[in-house]
Design an enzyme around this catalytic site. Structure first.
Site, PDB file in Angstrom:
ATOM      1  N   THR A 196      11.467  -7.443 -12.162  1.00  0.00           N
ATOM      2  CA  THR A 196      10.891  -8.818 -12.182  1.00  0.00           C
ATOM      3  C   THR A 196       9.911  -8.829 -11.107  1.00  0.00           C
ATOM      4  O   THR A 196      10.086  -8.539 -10.091  1.00  0.00           O
ATOM      5  CB  THR A 196      11.816  -9.743 -12.174  1.00  0.00           C
ATOM      6  OG1 THR A 196      12.768  -9.506 -13.047  1.00  0.00           O
ATOM      7  CG2 THR A 196      11.303 -11.035 -11.951  1.00  0.00           C
TER       8      THR A 196
ATOM      9  N   SER B 277      -3.784  -3.223  -0.767  1.00  0.00           N
ATOM     10  CA  SER B 277      -2.505  -3.817   0.122  1.00  0.00           C
ATOM     11  C   SER B 277      -2.843  -5.406   0.453  1.00  0.00           C
ATOM     12  O   SER B 277      -4.035  -5.434   0.954  1.00  0.00           O
ATOM     13  CB  SER B 277      -2.010  -3.035   1.435  1.00  0.00           C
ATOM     14  OG  SER B 277      -1.313  -4.018   2.187  1.00  0.00           O
TER      15      SER B 277
ATOM     16  N   CYS C  23       1.961   2.077  13.105  1.00  0.00           N
ATOM     17  CA  CYS C  23       3.206   2.690  12.558  1.00  0.00           C
ATOM     18  C   CYS C  23       3.496   4.039  13.494  1.00  0.00           C
ATOM     19  O   CYS C  23       4.676   4.235  13.906  1.00  0.00           O
ATOM     20  CB  CYS C  23       3.143   3.497  11.364  1.00  0.00           C
ATOM     21  SG  CYS C  23       1.953   2.710  10.128  1.00  0.00           S
TER      22      CYS C  23
ATOM     23  N   GLY D  20       0.801  -1.324   0.019  1.00  0.00           N
ATOM     24  CA  GLY D  20       0.101   0.046   0.214  1.00  0.00           C
ATOM     25  C   GLY D  20       0.759   1.278  -0.095  1.00  0.00           C
ATOM     26  O   GLY D  20       0.531   2.198  -0.752  1.00  0.00           O
ATOM     27  N   THR D  21       1.803   1.197   0.762  1.00  0.00           N
ATOM     28  CA  THR D  21       2.698   2.552   0.872  1.00  0.00           C
ATOM     29  C   THR D  21       3.289   2.744  -0.600  1.00  0.00           C
ATOM     30  O   THR D  21       3.221   3.926  -1.083  1.00  0.00           O
ATOM     31  CB  THR D  21       4.030   2.162   1.881  1.00  0.00           C
ATOM     32  OG1 THR D  21       3.416   1.883   3.150  1.00  0.00           O
ATOM     33  CG2 THR D  21       4.863   3.460   1.897  1.00  0.00           C
TER      34      THR D  21
ATOM     35  N   GLN E 196      -7.908  -0.081   3.881  1.00  0.00           N
ATOM     36  CA  GLN E 196      -8.906  -0.427   5.141  1.00  0.00           C
ATOM     37  C   GLN E 196     -10.192  -0.829   4.646  1.00  0.00           C
ATOM     38  O   GLN E 196     -11.005  -1.487   5.292  1.00  0.00           O
ATOM     39  CB  GLN E 196      -8.975   0.531   5.817  1.00  0.00           C
ATOM     40  CG  GLN E 196      -7.576   0.744   6.725  1.00  0.00           C
ATOM     41  CD  GLN E 196      -7.142  -0.486   7.618  1.00  0.00           C
ATOM     42  OE1 GLN E 196      -7.709  -1.509   7.926  1.00  0.00           O
ATOM     43  NE2 GLN E 196      -5.776  -0.429   8.168  1.00  0.00           N
TER      44      GLN E 196
ATOM     45  N   ASN F 126      -7.755   4.161   8.644  1.00  0.00           N
ATOM     46  CA  ASN F 126      -7.351   2.844   9.438  1.00  0.00           C
ATOM     47  C   ASN F 126      -7.212   2.835  10.717  1.00  0.00           C
ATOM     48  O   ASN F 126      -7.325   1.857  11.685  1.00  0.00           O
ATOM     49  CB  ASN F 126      -5.825   2.779   8.902  1.00  0.00           C
ATOM     50  CG  ASN F 126      -4.920   3.863   9.134  1.00  0.00           C
ATOM     51  OD1 ASN F 126      -5.654   5.056   8.310  1.00  0.00           O
ATOM     52  ND2 ASN F 126      -3.949   4.299   9.880  1.00  0.00           N
TER      53      ASN F 126
HETATM   54  C1  LIG Z   1      -1.684  -0.675   5.921  1.00  0.00           C
HETATM   55  C2  LIG Z   1      -1.897   0.688   5.378  1.00  0.00           C
HETATM   56  C3  LIG Z   1      -1.076   1.264   4.323  1.00  0.00           C
HETATM   57  C4  LIG Z   1       0.280   0.601   3.925  1.00  0.00           C
HETATM   58  O1  LIG Z   1       0.286  -0.403   3.218  1.00  0.00           O
HETATM   59  P1  LIG Z   1       1.471  -1.491   3.320  1.00  0.00           P
HETATM   60  O2  LIG Z   1       1.004  -2.735   2.520  1.00  0.00           O
HETATM   61  O3  LIG Z   1       1.811  -2.216   4.724  1.00  0.00           O
HETATM   62  O4  LIG Z   1       2.604  -0.621   2.944  1.00  0.00           O
HETATM   63  C5  LIG Z   1      -1.647   2.311   3.367  1.00  0.00           C
HETATM   64  N1  LIG Z   1      -2.919   2.851   3.882  1.00  0.00           N
HETATM   65  C6  LIG Z   1      -3.666   2.367   4.818  1.00  0.00           C
HETATM   66  C7  LIG Z   1      -4.803   3.110   5.040  1.00  0.00           C
HETATM   67  C8  LIG Z   1      -3.203   1.290   5.516  1.00  0.00           C
HETATM   68  O5  LIG Z   1      -3.939   0.789   6.667  1.00  0.00           O
END
Ligand SMILES: *Cc1c(COP(=O)(O)O)cnc(C)c1O
Length: 392
Positions: A237, A199, A325, A71-72, A179, A151
């Protein structure tokens, strides 16, 4: 001792079916999707199947899905990619004060590069107002990025309306749906979404997997260079085992969404009701109805959140304060502060997020243990002691 995992918004266990297919694509079907031979063809076929599985969950076309490391990365790629591809059109971005740090920090990074960012406030339920979005739009606005579900508090934002507004003004709209994905229905076409982040590890898939949906025709400047993969927008890849796992996790999440929505909402409501009935001075954070089915976020006056978490953990209950985090720092949650909570109430907050394996017994166990923990911690608080003395 019973173990109760109530931190599914931080991460979820990988489903057995998913772990199985991941190991298959590590051990036996290990080909590189770019290779010409049969190993490569098999890998390519699996890659494209996963792309369709992910696309189906949000009603996108397979060609609109870019696989990422999570997600990041998807948030970074969306925001940086759109900003840099549209810099000649304008330099203004609209977001909210309660975004995940993957969005907030990316926007702050762009501020250093000369972009201007509006961080919209939220109301006491954590909702962004459409009026505020409307007022923030100007000639130079190129991107609006507002999350689907928060989140920390679970509030679901009115993204369909925000997307419509963006479309009417010719502004690109991105949403972080990490989320909400697999928990509530998402239709990128109906909801006017141009880019969407997902994610894997939040939907019982592998960590280090994720995707960005990019609507056909949206220009995106890549963040990495060096290959033809993912139509050059995310070269390198592919993490094929992870991607295949993500695809299966997405398909199963879609199949079970309705059932899970009902089950988890019912357990969530039981937990909220039980806490309110057994503990005085409790505040439910987040929107009372417009929230994802898995989230309970509560504040307890006269209690320190970190102590509460440790006491819960000693009972085998895994919860979190604010986002995973930010725990480890002593700053109160930026989300709760933006919602108008005092520092004290923000510090006294706990997030419990349910999952597909959460049972009635788990919730009962939490309710059996929670009140005594809060009472004990409050007895150690001078403020609470004072208050009790006064009320006698
Ligand atoms: C967990 C989360 C992310 C980050 O996703 P990752 O796959 O851990 O990098 C981004 N946005 C929200 C709202 C999240 O809850």
């Amino acid at each position: 001792m019973r173990k109760v995992y109530l931190d599914h918004s931080a991460t979820t266990p990988v489903r057995r079916e998913v772990a199985k297919i991941v190991s298959e694509y590590m051990l036996d079907r290990f080909g590189n999707p770019s290779s010409i031979h049969s190993y490569g063809q098999e890998a390519k076929t699996a890659l494209e199947k996963a792309r369709s599985q992910v696309a189906d969950l949000i009603n996108a076309d397979a060609a609109e899905i870019i696989f990422t490391s999570g997600g990041t990365e998807a948030d970074n790629l969306a925001i940086m990619g759109v900003a840099q591809a549209n810099a000649t059109k304008g330099n203004h971005i609209i977001t909210s004060a309660i975004e995940h740090h993957a969005v907030l920090d990316t926007c702050k990074e762009l501020e250093k590069e000369g972009f201007e960012v509006t961080f919209l406030p939220v109301d006491e339920d954590g909702l962004v107002s459409l009026e505020d979005v409307k007022k923030a739009i100007k000639q130079e606005t190129i991107l609006i990025t507002i999350m689907h579900a928060n989140n920390e508090v679970g509030t679901i934002e009115p993204i369909e309306e925000i997307g419509k507004l963006a479309r009417e003004h010719g502004i690109i709209f991105h949403t972080d749906a990490v989320q909400s994905l697999g928990k509530v229905p998402i239709d990128v076409k109906e909801m006017n979404i141009d880019l969407l982040t997902g994610s894997g590890h939040k939907i019982y898939g592998p960590k280090g997997t994720g995707f960005l949906y990019v609507r056909k025709g949206i220009k995106l400047k890549p963040r990495a260079f060096g290959g033809e993969q993912e139509r050059k927008r995310r070269p390198g890849t592919e993490n094929l085992p992870g991607i295949v796992g993500l695809g299966l996790a997405a398909e199963l999440a879609g199949k079970e969404m309705e059932e899970e929505r009902v089950n988890q909402a019912s357990l969530r409501d039981k937990l909220i009701k039980g806490l309110r009935e057994s503990i005085p001075h409790v505040r439910l954070n987040g929107h009372p109805h417009q929230r994802i089915p898995s989230n309970v976020n509560v504040s307890f006056a006269y209690v320190e959140g970190e102590s509460l978490l440790l006491s819960l953990d000693a009972c085998g209950i895994a919860a979190s304060s604010g986002s995973a985090c930010t725990s480890g720092t002593l700053d109160p949650s930026h989300v709760l502060l933006a919602m108008g909570l005092t520092h004290e109430m923000a510090h006294g907050s706990v997030r419990m997020t349910l999952g597909k394996d959460t049972t009635e017994e788990d919730i009962q166990y939490v309710l059996d243990n929670f009140p005594a923990i809060v009472e004990r911690l409050r007895m150690m608080s001078p403020l609470y002691y004072q208050r009790q003395k006064e009320s006698v």
